[in-house]
Design an enzyme around this catalytic site. Structure first.
Site, PDB file in Angstrom:
ATOM      1  N   LYS A  16      13.228  30.384   5.042  1.00  0.00           N
ATOM      2  CA  LYS A  16      12.488  30.472   3.779  1.00  0.00           C
ATOM      3  C   LYS A  16      13.397  30.965   2.663  1.00  0.00           C
ATOM      4  O   LYS A  16      13.898  32.088   2.708  1.00  0.00           O
ATOM      5  CB  LYS A  16      11.323  31.464   3.894  1.00  0.00           C
ATOM      6  CG  LYS A  16      10.476  31.440   2.622  1.00  0.00           C
ATOM      7  CD  LYS A  16       9.566  32.638   2.493  1.00  0.00           C
ATOM      8  CE  LYS A  16      10.109  33.731   1.607  1.00  0.00           C
ATOM      9  NZ  LYS A  16      10.194  33.391   0.185  1.00  0.00           N
ATOM     10  N   GLY A  31      17.957  40.676   2.022  1.00  0.00           N
ATOM     11  CA  GLY A  31      17.080  41.018   0.909  1.00  0.00           C
ATOM     12  C   GLY A  31      17.088  42.516   0.680  1.00  0.00           C
ATOM     13  O   GLY A  31      18.084  43.190   0.962  1.00  0.00           O
ATOM     14  N   THR A  48      16.217  46.558   0.880  1.00  0.00           N
ATOM     15  CA  THR A  48      16.084  47.548   1.949  1.00  0.00           C
ATOM     16  C   THR A  48      14.608  47.801   2.252  1.00  0.00           C
ATOM     17  O   THR A  48      14.212  47.950   3.409  1.00  0.00           O
ATOM     18  CB  THR A  48      16.816  48.848   1.537  1.00  0.00           C
ATOM     19  OG1 THR A  48      18.205  48.532   1.396  1.00  0.00           O
ATOM     20  CG2 THR A  48      16.658  49.947   2.560  1.00  0.00           C
ATOM     21  N   GLU A  49      13.791  47.779   1.196  1.00  0.00           N
ATOM     22  CA  GLU A  49      12.352  48.028   1.354  1.00  0.00           C
ATOM     23  C   GLU A  49      11.718  47.001   2.303  1.00  0.00           C
ATOM     24  O   GLU A  49      11.041  47.370   3.277  1.00  0.00           O
ATOM     25  CB  GLU A  49      11.748  47.887  -0.045  1.00  0.00           C
ATOM     26  CG  GLU A  49      10.362  48.351  -0.224  1.00  0.00           C
ATOM     27  CD  GLU A  49       9.841  47.855  -1.592  1.00  0.00           C
ATOM     28  OE1 GLU A  49      10.654  47.451  -2.454  1.00  0.00           O
ATOM     29  OE2 GLU A  49       8.614  47.859  -1.748  1.00  0.00           O
ATOM     30  N   GLY A  69      13.341  44.995   4.326  1.00  0.00           N
ATOM     31  CA  GLY A  69      14.045  45.108   5.617  1.00  0.00           C
ATOM     32  C   GLY A  69      13.395  46.159   6.509  1.00  0.00           C
ATOM     33  O   GLY A  69      13.210  45.942   7.711  1.00  0.00           O
ATOM     34  N   GLU A  89      20.585  42.242   6.420  1.00  0.00           N
ATOM     35  CA  GLU A  89      21.621  42.414   5.380  1.00  0.00           C
ATOM     36  C   GLU A  89      20.885  42.909   4.149  1.00  0.00           C
ATOM     37  O   GLU A  89      20.157  42.133   3.523  1.00  0.00           O
ATOM     38  CB  GLU A  89      22.282  41.073   5.045  1.00  0.00           C
ATOM     39  CG  GLU A  89      22.976  40.407   6.195  1.00  0.00           C
ATOM     40  CD  GLU A  89      24.401  40.889   6.372  1.00  0.00           C
ATOM     41  OE1 GLU A  89      24.789  41.880   5.732  1.00  0.00           O
ATOM     42  OE2 GLU A  89      25.107  40.271   7.176  1.00  0.00           O
ATOM     43  N   CYS A 129      24.728  42.094  -3.623  1.00  0.00           N
ATOM     44  CA  CYS A 129      24.441  43.268  -2.782  1.00  0.00           C
ATOM     45  C   CYS A 129      25.687  44.136  -2.623  1.00  0.00           C
ATOM     46  O   CYS A 129      25.591  45.353  -2.537  1.00  0.00           O
ATOM     47  CB  CYS A 129      23.930  42.810  -1.434  1.00  0.00           C
ATOM     48  SG  CYS A 129      24.984  41.521  -0.760  1.00  0.00           S
ATOM     49  N   GLU A 136      20.148  51.213  -6.159  1.00  0.00           N
ATOM     50  CA  GLU A 136      20.664  49.873  -6.454  1.00  0.00           C
ATOM     51  C   GLU A 136      19.943  49.294  -7.671  1.00  0.00           C
ATOM     52  O   GLU A 136      18.718  49.164  -7.673  1.00  0.00           O
ATOM     53  CB  GLU A 136      20.439  48.968  -5.246  1.00  0.00           C
ATOM     54  CG  GLU A 136      21.065  47.616  -5.439  1.00  0.00           C
ATOM     55  CD  GLU A 136      20.879  46.720  -4.241  1.00  0.00           C
ATOM     56  OE1 GLU A 136      19.729  46.574  -3.804  1.00  0.00           O
ATOM     57  OE2 GLU A 136      21.883  46.172  -3.764  1.00  0.00           O
TER      58      GLU A 136
HETATM   59  P1  NAP Z   1      13.263  40.904  -1.311  1.00  0.00           P
HETATM   60  O1  NAP Z   1      12.053  41.130  -2.102  1.00  0.00           O
HETATM   61  O2  NAP Z   1      13.500  41.741  -0.121  1.00  0.00           O
HETATM   62  O3  NAP Z   1      13.252  39.355  -0.946  1.00  0.00           O
HETATM   63  C1  NAP Z   1      14.121  38.763  -0.027  1.00  0.00           C
HETATM   64  C2  NAP Z   1      13.383  37.640   0.679  1.00  0.00           C
HETATM   65  O4  NAP Z   1      12.327  38.179   1.473  1.00  0.00           O
HETATM   66  C3  NAP Z   1      12.718  36.646  -0.272  1.00  0.00           C
HETATM   67  O5  NAP Z   1      12.752  35.364   0.304  1.00  0.00           O
HETATM   68  C4  NAP Z   1      11.303  37.180  -0.324  1.00  0.00           C
HETATM   69  O6  NAP Z   1      10.368  36.235  -0.747  1.00  0.00           O
HETATM   70  C5  NAP Z   1      11.085  37.596   1.114  1.00  0.00           C
HETATM   71  N1  NAP Z   1      10.032  38.577   1.335  1.00  0.00           N
HETATM   72  C6  NAP Z   1       9.406  39.377   0.427  1.00  0.00           C
HETATM   73  N2  NAP Z   1       8.503  40.160   1.053  1.00  0.00           N
HETATM   74  C7  NAP Z   1       8.548  39.855   2.382  1.00  0.00           C
HETATM   75  C8  NAP Z   1       7.876  40.334   3.541  1.00  0.00           C
HETATM   76  N3  NAP Z   1       6.953  41.298   3.471  1.00  0.00           N
HETATM   77  N4  NAP Z   1       8.184  39.799   4.747  1.00  0.00           N
HETATM   78  C9  NAP Z   1       9.128  38.837   4.848  1.00  0.00           C
HETATM   79  N5  NAP Z   1       9.793  38.337   3.785  1.00  0.00           N
HETATM   80  C10 NAP Z   1       9.532  38.847   2.562  1.00  0.00           C
HETATM   81  O7  NAP Z   1      14.575  41.049  -2.144  1.00  0.00           O
HETATM   82  P2  NAP Z   1      14.866  40.441  -3.547  1.00  0.00           P
HETATM   83  O8  NAP Z   1      14.360  41.387  -4.556  1.00  0.00           O
HETATM   84  O9  NAP Z   1      14.388  39.036  -3.604  1.00  0.00           O
HETATM   85  O10 NAP Z   1      16.481  40.387  -3.483  1.00  0.00           O
HETATM   86  C11 NAP Z   1      17.277  41.426  -3.947  1.00  0.00           C
HETATM   87  C12 NAP Z   1      17.659  42.398  -2.828  1.00  0.00           C
HETATM   88  O11 NAP Z   1      18.337  41.729  -1.781  1.00  0.00           O
HETATM   89  C13 NAP Z   1      18.604  43.438  -3.325  1.00  0.00           C
HETATM   90  O12 NAP Z   1      18.140  44.704  -2.943  1.00  0.00           O
HETATM   91  C14 NAP Z   1      19.931  43.104  -2.642  1.00  0.00           C
HETATM   92  O13 NAP Z   1      20.780  44.155  -2.416  1.00  0.00           O
HETATM   93  C15 NAP Z   1      19.516  42.449  -1.403  1.00  0.00           C
HETATM   94  N6  NAP Z   1      20.554  41.506  -0.937  1.00  0.00           N
HETATM   95  C16 NAP Z   1      21.352  41.843   0.114  1.00  0.00           C
HETATM   96  C17 NAP Z   1      22.346  40.995   0.568  1.00  0.00           C
HETATM   97  C18 NAP Z   1      23.236  41.329   1.735  1.00  0.00           C
HETATM   98  O14 NAP Z   1      23.956  40.464   2.196  1.00  0.00           O
HETATM   99  N7  NAP Z   1      23.224  42.531   2.224  1.00  0.00           N
HETATM  100  C19 NAP Z   1      22.511  39.763  -0.059  1.00  0.00           C
HETATM  101  C20 NAP Z   1      21.679  39.441  -1.120  1.00  0.00           C
HETATM  102  C21 NAP Z   1      20.709  40.327  -1.538  1.00  0.00           C
HETATM  103  P3  NAP Z   1      10.071  36.126  -2.351  1.00  0.00           P
HETATM  104  O15 NAP Z   1      11.341  35.754  -3.009  1.00  0.00           O
HETATM  105  O16 NAP Z   1       9.099  35.052  -2.474  1.00  0.00           O
HETATM  106  O17 NAP Z   1       9.572  37.467  -2.768  1.00  0.00           O
END
Ligand code: NAP
Ligand code: MG
Length: 496
Positions: A195, A247, A249-250, A252, A269, A303, A400
C-alpha cells in the site's frame, strides 16, 4: 521570544535562471486508477475513489481507488495463490529474469516516472530524475542478481521464503520505497501486497503497469491504494506472513502492538533526528554542501535527514555565515523546474506541522533565520530555515519535524559532540565532518545509528543495509541483511 533575523543577501535580485520546467504532460496520467489485484486493474468493492492532488498547485491529478478490507482480502488471496502456485516453485534464475525486466522497463519510462513523482509528491525534478529513479532501477537490478545466489549469500545455511509479505510505505520517496520493499521480497521468493501513501499513489500505480508489461505472473505483486485503514487491514489480515513498514514511529508502535502474540515477522523503518557533527579541522565548504544536502534535500522529508547541526565552537561563526550565504542561493518553487532546489511540502497537514514547529522553536528561545526567497502564491511552501542557539532540551532538537528546518548547536570536545548526537530517542543516521581519519572512525563507531556518513551525507546504495536503532525501528533493508528479512534461515542441523 528571540528576534527573527532578516536575510540581507542579494542573490535573488542579482541574477536568476530562466525557468526550465519539464512538461506535466510527460506524466501521461489517466483520469482514474483502479486497484491492481491478481495481475489486473479492478474496481474497488465499495466503489469509492479519492483525489490525489499536486502539492505545488493544489490541482487534482487523478482519482484513485480506495481499497477496503474486502479488497485487501482479495489481494492477499491472490498473493497466496501466486506464492503456492507459481512464484515459490519457479527456478530462482527465472525470478531474477522478471526482476531484470522490471528494472529495464523502469529505466525506459524513467522520465515519465520522475515527472509523475514530482507532480504528485512535490519533490524537485532534479532529485526524482537524478536520485530517486536511478536508485529505483538499481534496487531491482541489484536484487535480480541475488535471486539465484541465495545459497552463496547464506552459505552453509538453508533458506526459504516467508510467504505473503504485507508492505506499507510513506510519501517521501514513493517509488523508491516501493522498490526497497518489492525487489528483495520477490528476489527471495515471496509475493506481495503493498500500500502506497494516500498522497502519493501514482508512481506505484505506474509500477503496476510496468509489472503487467514485464509479464510477472498474476498475483505476485498486488497494489492496493487507500488511507491508514487500508494499511491496518493488511496488518491485521491473518494470512499475511510478514509486515514491512516504513513511516512514522507512532504508527510503527501501533503495528507492533497489533502483531504482538502473532507469528508474523516484522520490520520497521521509522523516524529520525540525525546530527551532522562538524569538527574544526573539517573542510568547511564541503561540509556546508553536506549540511544543505542533509536537511534541505527533498524539503527535509527524509527520515535520515541531518536535521541537527553540531558544530565545534571555534568555527561556529564561520560555518554559520557560510551556511547562510549558501541558503541564500537556494531556489524554492516549481518542482518541475530543473533549477529548483527545494520543492513543495507534501501536504497541507505536513506544512501545518512544520509551521507549528517554527513557532515552538521561537517560543523556546532559539533564534530563527530564514532566507527572503520568493515563494509561489499557490501550493505548500516552506523556506529553508535555521534555528541558531538551539539547546539539547528544545523540542526542535528532539522531535522529528520532517521539513527544511535545521537546529544548530555548538560543542567543545569530541565526547560532548558524541553525547549530544546520541541524546535523542532516534538512531537512524548521522554525519561526521573531519580531516582526521582516526577521529572519523572514533566518532562514527560511537554514534548509535544505523548509518553514519563521513565527509558526505545522504548517500544510498542497494548493497548497503539501511535501518535504525531505538525509536527509528528495527530490521535492515538493502544488502544481504535486507534479504534475510524476507527469509527463513535455518542453520546447518538446526531450526530457526
Ligand atoms: P505514517 O502516517 O506512519 O504513514 C506511513 C504509511 O502508513 C502510509 O501509507 C499510511 O497511510 C499508513 N498508515 C497510516 N496509519 C496506519 C495504520 N494505523 N496501520 C497501517 N498503516 C497505516 O507516516 P507519514 O506521516 O505518512 O510519513 C512520515 C514518517 O515516515 C516520518 O515520521 C518519517 O520519519 C517516516 N519515514 C521513515 C523512513 C525510514 O526509512 N525509516 C522512510 C520514510 C519515512 P496514509 O498515507 O494513507 O496515511
Ligand atoms: Mg499527491
Amino acid at each position: 521570544m528571540a528576534k527573527k533575523q532578516k536575510n540581507n543577501l542579494k542573490f535573488d535580485t542579482d541574477w536568476q535562471y530562466d525557468p526550465a520546467p519539464e512538461s506535466p504532460e510527460l506524466a501521461k496520467l489517466n483520469d482514474s486508477y483502479d486497484l491492481f489485484i491478481d495481475g489486473k486493474f479492478v474496481k474497488p468493492t465499495g466503489g469509492k475513489y479519492f483525489d490525489t492532488t499536486s502539492p505545488s498547485s493544489h490541482k487534482t491529478l487523478a482519482k484513485v481507488a480506495e481499497a477496503d478490507k474486502r479488497d485487501v482480502a482479495k489481494a492477499v488471496t491472490a498473493a497466496r495463490k501466486a506464492y503456492e502456485g507459481t512464484w515459490s516453485r519457479l527456478r530462482p534464475s527465472e525470478r531474477g529474469k522478471y526482476l531484470f525486466r522490471i528494472a529495464r522497463v523502469i529505466q525506459e519510462r524513467s522520465r515519465e516516472l520522475a515527472v509523475t513523482e514530482s507532480l504528485d509528491g512535490g519533490k524537485p525534478i532534479r532529485e526524482s530524475r537524478d536520485i530517486d529513479l536511478p536508485l529505483v532501477a538499481s534496487h531491482f537490478f541489484y536484487h535480480a542478481g541475488w535471486a539465484d545466489k541465495l545459497s552463496y549469500a547464506f552459505a552453509g545455511r538453508k533458506v526459504s521464503p516467508l510467504g505473503v509479505a504485507g508492505q506499507i510505505i510513506p510519501w517521501n520517496f514513493p517509488l523508491l520505497m516501493a522498490a526497497w520493499k518489492i525487489a528483495p521480497a520477490l528476489a527471495t521468493g515471496n509475493t506481495v501486497v503493498i500500500k502506497p501513501a494516500e498522497s502519493t499513489p501514482l508512481t506505484s500505480l505506474k509500477l503496476a503497469e510496468i509489472i503487467q508489461e514485464a509479464d510477472l505472473p498474476p498475483g505476485v505483486v498486488n497494489i492496493v491504494t487507500g488511507a491508514g485503514s487500508t494499511g491496518e487491514a493488511i496488518v491485521r489480515h491473518p494470512d499475511v506472513d510478514k509486515i514491512a513498514f516504513t513511516g512514522s514511529t507512532e504508527v510503527g508502535k501501533l503495528i507492533r502492538k497489533t502483531l504482538a502474540g502473532t507469528d508474523k515477522r516484522l520490520t520497521l523503518e521509522l523516524g529520525g533526528k540525525a546530527a551532522n557533527i562538524v569538527f574544526e579541522d573539517a573542510a568547511l565548504d564541503q561540509a556546508v554542501e553536506g549540511i544543505v544536502n542533509g536537511i534541505f534535500f527533498n524539503q527535509g522529508h527524509v527520515c535520515c535527514a541531518g536535521s541537527r547541526l553540531l558544530v565545534q565552537e571555534s568555527i561556529a561563526e564561520t560555518l554559520v555565515r557560510k551556511l547562510k550565504d549558501r541558503m541564500g542561493t537556494l531556489v524554492v518553487g516549481d518542482p518541475l523546474d530543473k533549477n529548483t532546489d527545494i520543492g513543495a511540502i507534501n501536504s497541507k497537514e505536513q506544512l501545518k506541522k512544520i509551521q507549528g514547529y517554527l513557532k515552538v522553536g521561537q517560543r523556546e528561545g532559539a533564534e530563527i533565520f530564514q532566507t527572503s526567497c520568493s515563494l509561489p502564491k499557490r501550493g505548500n511552501w516552506c523556506p529553508p530555515t535555521l534555528f541558531l542557539n538551539a539547546s539539547q532540551s528544545h523540542r526542535i532538537s528532539q522531535e522529528e519535524i520532517f521539513g527544511p528546518v535545521l537546529a544548530v548547536q555548538t560543542f567543545r570536545t569530541v565526547d560532548e559532540a558524541i553525547d549530544k548526537a546520541n541524546n535523542t530517542p532516534f538512531g537512524l543516521s548521522g554525519g561526521v565532518w573531519t580531516d582526521k581519519g582516526a577521529k572519523a572512525f572514533h566518532v562514527s563507531e560511537r554514534i548509535k545509528a544505523g548509518v553514519v556518513w563521513t565527509n558526505t551525507f545522504n548517500k544510498f546504495d542497494p548493497a548497503s543495509p539501511f535501518g535504525g536503532y531505538k525509536e527509528s525501528g528495527f530490521g535492515r533493508e538493502g544488502g544481504r541483511h535486507g534479504l534475510e528479512a524476507y527469509l527463513n534461515v535455518i542453520e546447518a542441523g538446526g531450526n530457526r
